[in-house]
Enzyme design. Structure first.
Site, PDB file in Angstrom:
ATOM      1  N   ASP A 216       0.837  -1.190   0.000  1.00  0.00           N
ATOM      2  CA  ASP A 216       0.000   0.000   0.000  1.00  0.00           C
ATOM      3  C   ASP A 216       0.887   1.261   0.000  1.00  0.00           C
ATOM      4  OD1 ASP A 216      -2.895   0.907   0.544  1.00  0.00           O
ATOM      5  OD2 ASP A 216      -1.798   1.979   2.107  1.00  0.00           O
ATOM      6  N   GLU A 267      13.647 -14.832  -0.224  1.00  0.00           N
ATOM      7  CA  GLU A 267      14.317 -15.948   0.458  1.00  0.00           C
ATOM      8  C   GLU A 267      13.687 -17.283   0.098  1.00  0.00           C
ATOM      9  OE1 GLU A 267      14.591 -15.141   4.642  1.00  0.00           O
ATOM     10  OE2 GLU A 267      16.191 -13.663   4.335  1.00  0.00           O
TER      11      GLU A 267
HETATM   12  C1  NOJ Z   1      -4.481   3.011  -0.725  1.00  0.00           C
HETATM   13  C2  NOJ Z   1      -5.604   2.052  -0.513  1.00  0.00           C
HETATM   14  O1  NOJ Z   1      -5.870   1.406  -1.734  1.00  0.00           O
HETATM   15  C3  NOJ Z   1      -6.778   2.844  -0.004  1.00  0.00           C
HETATM   16  O2  NOJ Z   1      -7.953   2.069   0.041  1.00  0.00           O
HETATM   17  C4  NOJ Z   1      -6.429   3.395   1.351  1.00  0.00           C
HETATM   18  O3  NOJ Z   1      -7.480   4.221   1.797  1.00  0.00           O
HETATM   19  C5  NOJ Z   1      -5.143   4.202   1.288  1.00  0.00           C
HETATM   20  N1  NOJ Z   1      -4.112   3.553   0.551  1.00  0.00           N
HETATM   21  C6  NOJ Z   1      -4.589   4.436   2.664  1.00  0.00           C
HETATM   22  O4  NOJ Z   1      -4.087   3.234   3.173  1.00  0.00           O
END
Ligand code: NOJ
Length: 549
Positions: A216, A267
């Site tokens: 993310d 790994e």
């Molecule tokens: C990107 C994620 O796809 C989204 O759903 C989220 O709100 C934000 N990052 C924050 O983590």
């Protein structure tokens, strides 16, 4: 299937990944929320070894960790546990084993830029300036007071979810940084214990059998070491776009951290990551790509439905990714309006089939979003009753699309609850779920679901569609996008008519000893195996794939 067999280790390139939003996929206990047992019960839909299933290679689960859900799981309160609403660690391990037994890999979503404000690390960190967790987040003093007596903020950074990126913590008498909600404090990646703890998270899940990770907003892990303000910028919609985000992401130190993370993933053989590039450019994406470490650059996701837009974007990416960086292709996800709705046209689901063909045959790894195989549309959920937290803060300074609308329950069969739940679903089913569901579409050879199955199984059987080079061809009609995928000695051509009218096109010749084309699949039901003439007329919204013969 032995998933560690070296012939299987480039699955991340050949395969198709399917994103599951666990809350909305299948509910096994009637509480209205999807769960892990629900996923396990529906694996046949994804991969049962026959062309009656979708034929995918990996599932990516949006966050399954304990979370107070200020951002629907993207605020993690414990990185190494499973939220009891979704199941248990044992249940997760059972799911992984069940997936592996049918050749499906499992990818988890790692949210490492920020934790939940309810994570024990933050609870300890916010309690005071001393103690072992004091430096685990980004804390700063206020530089003084404004003329009206308000505390000045440490810099001009904005939260992507509206308002300033800083919130005051009285216990420490300091501000902390949050790129997203105040309930999502940013972790301090420059602090070695934080980095070590986050890498331990990766190790833990890898040891539990996880094959890969979606990272993310990975390019925000590091901020400018001195937290300098961003330069201002004129124009754009909303306060976020009124600055150039040069200091709050894409810092050089990221390279070392990514290298450590990737080393750990590597790994065991067969691992992969896919990084979510946050608000970045194609060139940034290209810079972060490495073999089996993909990047979502979202080139395709915002495009209008024209052959010219897609052709141009694909050419630009091919140029940026030269010579051999591998793209990740995605048309829908949990943050964006579903593409079947975005591309809705006069001819019902026809465009959804064209889009599916593009996704399954374009150079790169296709990422599907649950429900797109049914051409599921967005729900209509007004901001006033939104669950998505940023939608509840939407304003002129902070325009926001309510993401609940793309997160509706999967429809498995007709009837109340649509086979998703026996209880009250957390979001309503789509109004057309009585017909747009897996059971009903399975009985219709002309449905979008039947098309997804055919096109993905053709990809599975056709190496040039998986790993071949790609060249866009001039068809003579501006509404038809066509490209050739070529490996040594084999080729396939894909032609996609974006227009709601027939189009006459020219096809290039195939390869060496096989200069002609034999039809493999057409949305119009042309006979497979038929040789294609060099000039042919496509029906309105027709997609076809032919193999060099
Ligand atoms: C990107 C994620 O796809 C989204 O759903 C989220 O709100 C934000 N990052 C924050 O983590």
């Amino acid at each position: 299937m032995d998933l560690t067999d070296s012939s299987q280790t480039d699955w991340w390139r050949r395969g198709v990944v399917y994103q599951i939003y666990p809350r909305s996929f299948a509910d096994s206990n009637g509480d209205g929320l999807g769960d892990l047992a629900g996923i396990e019960a529906h694996l046949d839909h994804l991969q049962d070894g026959t062309a009656g299933s979708l034929g995918i290679d990996a599932i990516w689960l949006s966050p399954i960790y304990p979370s107070p859900d200020f951002d629907m799981g993207y605020d993690v309160a414990d990185y190494v546990d499973v939220d009891p609403r979704y199941g248990t660690i044992e249940g997760f391990e059972r799911l992984v084993a069940a997936c592996h037994a049918r050749g499906l890999r499992v990818i988890l979503d790692l949210v490492l830029n920020h934790s939940s404000s309810r994570h024990a690390w933050f609870t300890a960190s916010r309690a005071g300036r001393d103690g072992p967790y004091a430096d685990w987040y980004l804390w700063r003093d206020s530089p003084g007071r404004t003329l009206t007596g308000k505390r000045r903020l440490p810099n001009n950074w904005r939260s992507f979810f509206g308002g300033p990126a800083w919130t005051w913590e009285p216990a420490r008498e300091q501000f902390y940084l949050h790129t997203f909600l105040p309930e999502q404090p940013d972790l301090n990646w420059r602090h070695p214990p934080v980095r070590a703890a986050l890498l331990d998270v990766v190790r833990t899940w890898r040891d539990r059998g996880v094959d890969g990770f979606r990272l993310d907003v990975f390019n925000t892990y590091f901020k400018d070491a001195q937290l300098r303000s961003n330069p201002r910028r004129v124009g754009g919609r909303g306060a976020w776009s009124w600055q150039r985000h040069v200091n709050d992401r894409n810092q050089p130190e990221l390279a070392g951290a990514l290298a450590d993370l990737r080393r750990l993933v590597d790994e065991h053989p067969g691992g992969m990551t896919v990084g979510e590039l946050f608000d970045g450019k194609l060139q940034d994406a290209a810079g972060y790509v490495a073999p089996h470490h993909l990047i979502f650059d979202f080139t395709l996701i915002g495009l209008p439905w024209t052959a010219a837009a897609f052709g141009g974007a694909i050419a630009a990416r091919d140029a940026a990714f030269r010579p051999d960086r591998w793209p990740a292709n995605v048309l829908s996800n949990h943050d964006q309006p579903r593409h079947a709705g975005r591309y809705d046209g006069p001819s019902g689901d026809a465009r959804a089939k064209v889009a599916a063909t593009l996704l399954a045959t374009l150079r790169g790894t296709p990422f599907l979003y649950y429900g797109e195989e049914l051409a599921q549309r967005n729900l209509v959920v007004p901001n006033a009753v939104a669950i998505d937290p940023p939608a509840r803060r939407a304003s002129f300074l902070f325009p926001w699309w309510n993401r609940d609308q793309a997160r509706g329950p999967m429809a498995w069969r007709p009837g109340p609850g649509g086979g998703f739940t026996t209880g009250d679903p957390w979001l309503p089913l789509s109004p057309d779920a009585a017909t747009r569901n897996v059971e009903t579409e399975s009985t219709d050879p002309g449905s979008v679901l039947s098309w997804y199955r055919r096109v993905i199984w053709l990809r599975r059987a056709t190496p040039q569609l998986q790993v071949g080079d790609q060249s866009i061809v001039d068809t003579g009609d501006r509404d038809v996008l066509a490209y050739v995928r070529r490996t040594e000695g084999a080729a396939a051509v894909v032609a996609l008519n974006f227009a709601d009218r027939p189009a006459t096109i020219r096809l290039p010749s195939g390869v060496g000893a096989a200069p002609g084309w034999a039809l493999a699949l057409s949305t119009q039901g042309r006979d497979p195996g038929t040789p294609l003439p060099a000039e042919l007329t496509l029906d309105s919204n027709e997609a076809l794939i032919a193999i060099g013969s």
